[in-house]
Design a protein around this motif. Sequence first.
Motif, PDB file in Angstrom:
ATOM      1  N   MET A  12       0.852  -1.186   0.000  1.00 17.24           N
ATOM      2  CA  MET A  12       0.000   0.000   0.000  1.00 17.24           C
ATOM      3  C   MET A  12       0.889   1.238   0.000  1.00 17.24           C
ATOM      4  O   MET A  12       1.895   1.271   0.692  1.00 17.24           O
ATOM      5  N   GLU A  16      -1.982   5.659   2.012  1.00 18.26           N
ATOM      6  CA  GLU A  16      -3.051   4.702   2.313  1.00 18.26           C
ATOM      7  C   GLU A  16      -2.770   3.972   3.614  1.00 18.26           C
ATOM      8  O   GLU A  16      -3.680   3.646   4.354  1.00 18.26           O
ATOM      9  N   GLU A  17      -1.502   3.700   3.891  1.00 20.50           N
ATOM     10  CA  GLU A  17      -1.139   3.032   5.128  1.00 20.50           C
ATOM     11  C   GLU A  17      -1.545   3.875   6.319  1.00 20.50           C
ATOM     12  O   GLU A  17      -2.111   3.388   7.279  1.00 20.50           O
ATOM     13  N   THR A  19      -3.834   6.195   6.379  1.00 20.63           N
ATOM     14  CA  THR A  19      -5.288   6.248   6.406  1.00 20.63           C
ATOM     15  C   THR A  19      -5.850   4.968   7.016  1.00 20.63           C
ATOM     16  O   THR A  19      -6.753   5.017   7.839  1.00 20.63           O
ATOM     17  N   SER A  20      -5.303   3.841   6.623  1.00 15.90           N
ATOM     18  CA  SER A  20      -5.763   2.562   7.150  1.00 15.90           C
ATOM     19  C   SER A  20      -5.525   2.490   8.654  1.00 15.90           C
ATOM     20  O   SER A  20      -6.407   2.066   9.404  1.00 15.90           O
ATOM     21  N   TYR A  24      -8.427   2.163  11.752  1.00 15.84           N
ATOM     22  CA  TYR A  24      -8.403   1.183  12.840  1.00 15.84           C
ATOM     23  C   TYR A  24      -8.354   1.870  14.199  1.00 15.84           C
ATOM     24  O   TYR A  24      -9.068   1.486  15.129  1.00 15.84           O
ATOM     25  N   LYS A 101     -14.859   1.592   9.405  1.00 19.94           N
ATOM     26  CA  LYS A 101     -14.677   1.256   7.986  1.00 19.94           C
ATOM     27  C   LYS A 101     -15.874   1.740   7.163  1.00 19.94           C
ATOM     28  O   LYS A 101     -15.709   2.266   6.060  1.00 19.94           O
ATOM     29  N   GLU A 104     -15.620   5.414   6.694  1.00 23.91           N
ATOM     30  CA  GLU A 104     -14.623   5.707   5.660  1.00 23.91           C
ATOM     31  C   GLU A 104     -15.240   5.540   4.264  1.00 23.91           C
ATOM     32  O   GLU A 104     -15.040   6.377   3.377  1.00 23.91           O
TER      33      GLU A 104
END
Length: 173
Positions: A12, A16-17, A19-20, A24, A101, A104
Amino acid sequence: MTGRTDVSDRVMPEQEERTSAAVYTEGLLAGAVGAGTIAVWFLLLDTIAGRPLYTPSVLGTALVRGGEALSATLPVNMEMVVNFTWIHLLAFLLIGLAASKLVELAERDANLGFGLVLLFVVFEFGFIAVFSIVAEEVLQVISWPSILVGNLLAAAAMGLVFWRRHPHLVIRP
């Protein structure tokens, strides 16, 4: 033959990392806030009734020993309180992760936001319906309106976490 020394083969991209990870983290925060809110709600009700920690003791007993062991005179068992508290926290953390999630996704498509609201309504009343069928013994000891109000307070607290972190979220039907 030379080996690669750069780290450009990430699965990723770095953005994006982040954001991910934020999704979480936000989900875990919202879940913890929801679990804490409903725990404080029942602690308040139990304390007013003169039986602090009675509700988590009853729910822990129902989960571990089954509903047959329940009665209105059941003494508070700290082992059952701790067992139920961990299970309850884990369940809310998972719900928080799923909700985060979904938020998002709703940020990317405003039409999904309304689906999120509908999912909440169906989940809330579905929970009460299933709970009344599966855990009838519990509802003889703990009133369903107090469970409903506790769940609504927890959902509102979790919603506040998401709203504060996503003030520009648009929900369209």
